[in-house]
Design an enzyme around this catalytic site. Sequence first.
Site, PDB file in Angstrom:
ATOM      1  CG  HIS A   1      -3.198  -1.590  -7.109  1.00 24.00           C
ATOM      2  ND1 HIS A   1      -3.529  -0.894  -5.975  1.00 24.00           N
ATOM      3  CD2 HIS A   1      -3.229  -2.897  -6.743  1.00 24.00           C
ATOM      4  CE1 HIS A   1      -3.765  -1.728  -4.979  1.00 24.00           C
ATOM      5  NE2 HIS A   1      -3.577  -2.961  -5.432  1.00 24.00           N
TER       6      HIS A   1
ATOM      7  NE  ARG B   1      -4.226  -1.537   0.090  1.00 20.11           N
ATOM      8  CZ  ARG B   1      -4.346  -2.582  -0.735  1.00 20.11           C
ATOM      9  NH1 ARG B   1      -3.387  -2.857  -1.610  1.00 20.11           N
ATOM     10  NH2 ARG B   1      -5.424  -3.351  -0.711  1.00 20.11           N
TER      11      ARG B   1
HETATM   12  P1  NAP Z   1      -1.222 -10.961   5.856  1.00 23.08           P
HETATM   13  O1  NAP Z   1      -1.373 -12.414   5.523  1.00 23.08           O
HETATM   14  O2  NAP Z   1      -2.147 -10.341   6.832  1.00 23.08           O
HETATM   15  O3  NAP Z   1       0.298 -10.766   6.338  1.00 23.08           O
HETATM   16  C1  NAP Z   1       0.769  -9.554   6.826  1.00 23.08           C
HETATM   17  C2  NAP Z   1       2.223  -9.716   7.244  1.00 23.08           C
HETATM   18  O4  NAP Z   1       2.701  -8.439   7.677  1.00 23.08           O
HETATM   19  C3  NAP Z   1       2.405 -10.683   8.414  1.00 23.08           C
HETATM   20  O5  NAP Z   1       3.625 -11.374   8.309  1.00 23.08           O
HETATM   21  C4  NAP Z   1       2.454  -9.721   9.615  1.00 23.08           C
HETATM   22  O6  NAP Z   1       3.176 -10.196  10.746  1.00 23.08           O
HETATM   23  C5  NAP Z   1       3.210  -8.567   8.999  1.00 23.08           C
HETATM   24  N1  NAP Z   1       2.968  -7.345   9.792  1.00 23.08           N
HETATM   25  C6  NAP Z   1       1.797  -6.716  10.023  1.00 23.08           C
HETATM   26  N2  NAP Z   1       1.986  -5.641  10.819  1.00 23.08           N
HETATM   27  C7  NAP Z   1       3.305  -5.595  11.076  1.00 23.08           C
HETATM   28  C8  NAP Z   1       4.131  -4.755  11.848  1.00 23.08           C
HETATM   29  N3  NAP Z   1       3.620  -3.707  12.527  1.00 23.08           N
HETATM   30  N4  NAP Z   1       5.449  -5.014  11.923  1.00 23.08           N
HETATM   31  C9  NAP Z   1       5.980  -6.057  11.267  1.00 23.08           C
HETATM   32  N5  NAP Z   1       5.253  -6.919  10.505  1.00 23.08           N
HETATM   33  C10 NAP Z   1       3.941  -6.687  10.418  1.00 23.08           C
HETATM   34  O7  NAP Z   1      -1.313 -10.074   4.532  1.00 23.08           O
HETATM   35  P2  NAP Z   1      -1.134 -10.570   3.028  1.00 23.08           P
HETATM   36  O8  NAP Z   1      -2.311 -11.334   2.572  1.00 23.08           O
HETATM   37  O9  NAP Z   1       0.213 -11.206   2.900  1.00 23.08           O
HETATM   38  O10 NAP Z   1      -1.155  -9.163   2.237  1.00 23.08           O
HETATM   39  C11 NAP Z   1      -0.271  -8.099   2.505  1.00 23.08           C
HETATM   40  C12 NAP Z   1      -0.747  -6.837   1.820  1.00 23.08           C
HETATM   41  O11 NAP Z   1      -0.522  -6.924   0.392  1.00 23.08           O
HETATM   42  C13 NAP Z   1      -2.252  -6.593   1.898  1.00 23.08           C
HETATM   43  O12 NAP Z   1      -2.609  -6.001   3.131  1.00 23.08           O
HETATM   44  C14 NAP Z   1      -2.496  -5.646   0.728  1.00 23.08           C
HETATM   45  O13 NAP Z   1      -2.389  -4.318   1.170  1.00 23.08           O
HETATM   46  C15 NAP Z   1      -1.350  -5.951  -0.241  1.00 23.08           C
HETATM   47  N6  NAP Z   1      -1.830  -6.464  -1.543  1.00 23.08           N
HETATM   48  C16 NAP Z   1      -1.421  -5.823  -2.682  1.00 23.08           C
HETATM   49  C17 NAP Z   1      -1.841  -6.296  -3.922  1.00 23.08           C
HETATM   50  C18 NAP Z   1      -1.379  -5.643  -5.213  1.00 23.08           C
HETATM   51  O14 NAP Z   1      -1.841  -6.026  -6.292  1.00 23.08           O
HETATM   52  N7  NAP Z   1      -0.477  -4.688  -5.164  1.00 23.08           N
HETATM   53  C19 NAP Z   1      -2.657  -7.436  -4.010  1.00 23.08           C
HETATM   54  C20 NAP Z   1      -3.044  -8.064  -2.822  1.00 23.08           C
HETATM   55  C21 NAP Z   1      -2.622  -7.573  -1.585  1.00 23.08           C
HETATM   56  P3  NAP Z   1       2.726 -11.550  11.518  1.00 23.08           P
HETATM   57  O15 NAP Z   1       3.141 -12.673  10.590  1.00 23.08           O
HETATM   58  O16 NAP Z   1       3.490 -11.529  12.762  1.00 23.08           O
HETATM   59  O17 NAP Z   1       1.231 -11.455  11.689  1.00 23.08           O
END
Ligand code: NAP
Length: 314
Positions: free
Chosen positions: A277, A229
């Site tokens: 995006h 993001r």
């Molecule tokens: P997720 O499964 O919720 O994983 C989030 C990761 O970030 C986890 O490892 C979490 O730690 C870590 N995290 C969260 N807060 C943190 C902090 N304060 N300090 C350190 N680490 C932290 O999310 P996801 O499904 O992988 O997706 C990640 C993001 O990708 C989404 O939120 C979205 O914004 C983005 N996205 C982008 C696209 C695109 O096309 N560009 C597409 C889809 C998603 P823990 O493991 O300890 O919980």
Amino acid sequence: MKTVIPLIAQLSEAETAAWLAALKPALPDCTLVLAADLTVAQRATVEVAIAANPDLADLLALPRLQWVQSLWAGVERLVAETAGAEFAVVKMSDPQLAATMAEAVLAWTLYLHRDMPRYQTQQRAQIWRQHFLPLPSQRTIGLLGLGDLGTQAAEKLVQQGFTVCGWSRTPRMIAGVETFSGEAGLNEVLQQSQIVVCLLPLTKTTHHRLNHQTLALLPPGASLINLARGAIVDTDALIKHLDCGHLSHAVLDVFDTEPLPPHSPLWHHPQITVLPHIAAPTNKQTAALVAADNINQFLSSGEIPPRVDRNLGY
Ligand code: NAP
């Protein structure tokens, strides 16, 4: 009688129709209804809804709503807008989405590893000059975020031979990846990352997590790939680090405002690659099956799938 599941979405007519076409065969025992078409009686029975950029009023009009299945992996807007609401939010956790994102991470890592921005610039100036190519193992890639998306991306980079380290909030273990957590962990990852890839969710804690101070920890000549993001990166700080030569390039797929406004300096910055995006588009067929599995599981057992922690924001 079939269970009524509303699709609460503010999408184009064509997008809405395409989602209904994917969801209906995946949920043959349910009746899928658009929010606007719900009767008063149906509204009173709904326990689970499917949402994509929903109108908050449509969700709040469902008195028995227990949880919402988001069609997107990023749920920060939904979570923020429904703060204080009783119902749970379940993000899209689709292995296909993670595979598509891992492909994007590999593609843009190779783009930087193989010095493509520099060779593009050289071509425009008709310069024929070859630069040293390190082995992938001599290139350290730091992944910020080791969730659904970060984990598969890390595994893909390891398979490609890169040296990979990763950072998450709580400790995680991934074969072949040196993992870190907590504040000190971020510093360690940034200090050794020649390419840093952001796959964090946008929360109160991650907003501008990559700022002037943290970007300064990256080694000279490092690059950034932000596929998560826009607001996780302080754009002004990033531009300063690029302009002074501390960082060499940034690949940005996400922005504070999307579409990126025409007057944004990012469009024309020679060290920035702007993408609209496109890192990991949701595949409607596979996402519909994930949503359907979650809903069927709930209808048979009453169990709500793993939900977003509203305090943490992800
Ligand atoms: P997720 O499964 O919720 O994983 C989030 C990761 O970030 C986890 O490892 C979490 O730690 C870590 N995290 C969260 N807060 C943190 C902090 N304060 N300090 C350190 N680490 C932290 O999310 P996801 O499904 O992988 O997706 C990640 C993001 O990708 C989404 O939120 C979205 O914004 C983005 N996205 C982008 C696209 C695109 O096309 N560009 C597409 C889809 C998603 P823990 O493991 O300890 O919980």
